[in-house]
Design an enzyme around this catalytic site. Sequence first.
Site, PDB file in Angstrom:
ATOM      1  N   HIS A  56       1.049  -1.392   0.174  1.00 27.64           N
ATOM      2  CA  HIS A  56       0.026   0.010  -0.033  1.00 27.64           C
ATOM      3  C   HIS A  56       0.957   1.103  -0.022  1.00 27.64           C
ATOM      4  O   HIS A  56       1.964   1.373   0.566  1.00 27.64           O
ATOM      5  CB  HIS A  56      -0.909  -0.001   1.294  1.00 27.64           C
ATOM      6  CG  HIS A  56      -1.956   1.180   1.145  1.00 27.64           C
ATOM      7  ND1 HIS A  56      -1.793   2.297   1.511  1.00 27.64           N
ATOM      8  CD2 HIS A  56      -3.440   0.711   0.943  1.00 27.64           C
ATOM      9  CE1 HIS A  56      -2.920   3.137   1.385  1.00 27.64           C
ATOM     10  NE2 HIS A  56      -3.675   2.296   0.744  1.00 27.64           N
ATOM     11  N   GLU A 108      -3.713   2.131  -7.536  1.00 29.54           N
ATOM     12  CA  GLU A 108      -4.128   3.103  -6.558  1.00 29.54           C
ATOM     13  C   GLU A 108      -3.039   4.218  -6.851  1.00 29.54           C
ATOM     14  O   GLU A 108      -2.142   4.635  -6.342  1.00 29.54           O
ATOM     15  CB  GLU A 108      -4.205   2.918  -5.216  1.00 29.54           C
ATOM     16  CG  GLU A 108      -4.844   1.663  -4.705  1.00 29.54           C
ATOM     17  CD  GLU A 108      -5.319   1.714  -3.177  1.00 29.54           C
ATOM     18  OE1 GLU A 108      -6.374   2.132  -2.923  1.00 29.54           O
ATOM     19  OE2 GLU A 108      -4.248   1.821  -2.436  1.00 29.54           O
ATOM     20  N   GLY A 146     -11.038   2.947   1.147  1.00 25.85           N
ATOM     21  CA  GLY A 146     -10.206   3.280   2.255  1.00 25.85           C
ATOM     22  C   GLY A 146     -11.534   3.854   3.207  1.00 25.85           C
ATOM     23  O   GLY A 146     -12.351   3.161   3.666  1.00 25.85           O
TER      24      GLY A 146
HETATM   25  P1  PGA Z   1      -9.131   6.216   0.180  1.00 25.29           P
HETATM   26  O1  PGA Z   1      -8.349   5.034   0.535  1.00 25.29           O
HETATM   27  O2  PGA Z   1     -10.663   5.402  -0.132  1.00 25.29           O
HETATM   28  O3  PGA Z   1      -9.631   6.762   1.358  1.00 25.29           O
HETATM   29  O4  PGA Z   1      -8.809   7.318  -0.541  1.00 25.29           O
HETATM   30  C1  PGA Z   1      -7.815   4.265  -0.451  1.00 25.29           C
HETATM   31  C2  PGA Z   1      -6.719   3.241   0.247  1.00 25.29           C
HETATM   32  O5  PGA Z   1      -5.911   3.771   0.596  1.00 25.29           O
HETATM   33  O6  PGA Z   1      -6.749   2.143  -0.106  1.00 25.29           O
END
Ligand code: PGA
Length: 257
Positions: A97, A169, A236
Amino acid sequence: MEKIVVGNLKMNISSVAERDRYFESFKKELKELKVAKTQVVLCVPAVHLESFAKKIKSKIVSIGLQNIFWEDKGSYTGEISAVMATNLGAQFVIIGHSERRKYFGETNSENNLKIKAALKSKLTPVYCIGETKDEKDAGNAAQVIIEQITEGFADLSSTQAQKVVIAYEPVWAVGSDSIPTSDEILEVKILLKKIFAEMYGLPVVEKMTVLYGGSVKAESVDQVCNQPGLNGVLVGRESLIPRDFFKIVSAIEKGNM
Ligand code: PGA
């Protein structure tokens, strides 16, 4: 095609009372949920693993962790192994991540060891890749992604490679409110297929599972997942509120990919 929605609870849920409230609201929403082709995965803080695995018993929902170490056991203070995760009820694990890469300096080759450890223990790795804002602005996004994949998947056989879920991501979209356009995501999907075709050949490309992650909300599911034709999303913040999380699950289920 089976679809996946992964929730990443991150370092949240600080007490037993808070956890109980989460269970209550999660189970209530789960009862209302109608899905035939979407699998839900909740990646929880390691201290909560056993209790989530025991409390949430559902064919639709699997439990996962947010990180593991690559050794099975021994003198690695503070670490948690894939073997421990599996034995305590995890079926998935997020690896690489962007927050781990940023705050703990995790590299692609370390993540390669973690992916191998996860597969050895029958955990499905959700391997996160994506460029930072600076890398995007400098026109280096494709190169960064190529390295994340080639180094992260080093020495994996094609059978192993197709078991890994890839989560694109873009770092600039995580925890922000900006999201890429469908075309930008489609470009990354095509790039990933090209890399996989070179590494493993076309039959493996057909079996790739690619998710989008970064500021996903129910209203943006079409743009970030259904239109570019991905297999699901990694969520997230919205996974902390089961009601909002399940709206995303329903939007994924309805999308016709
Ligand atoms: P977020 O996080 O949806 O709060 O942007 C996504 C993640 O970190 O996997």
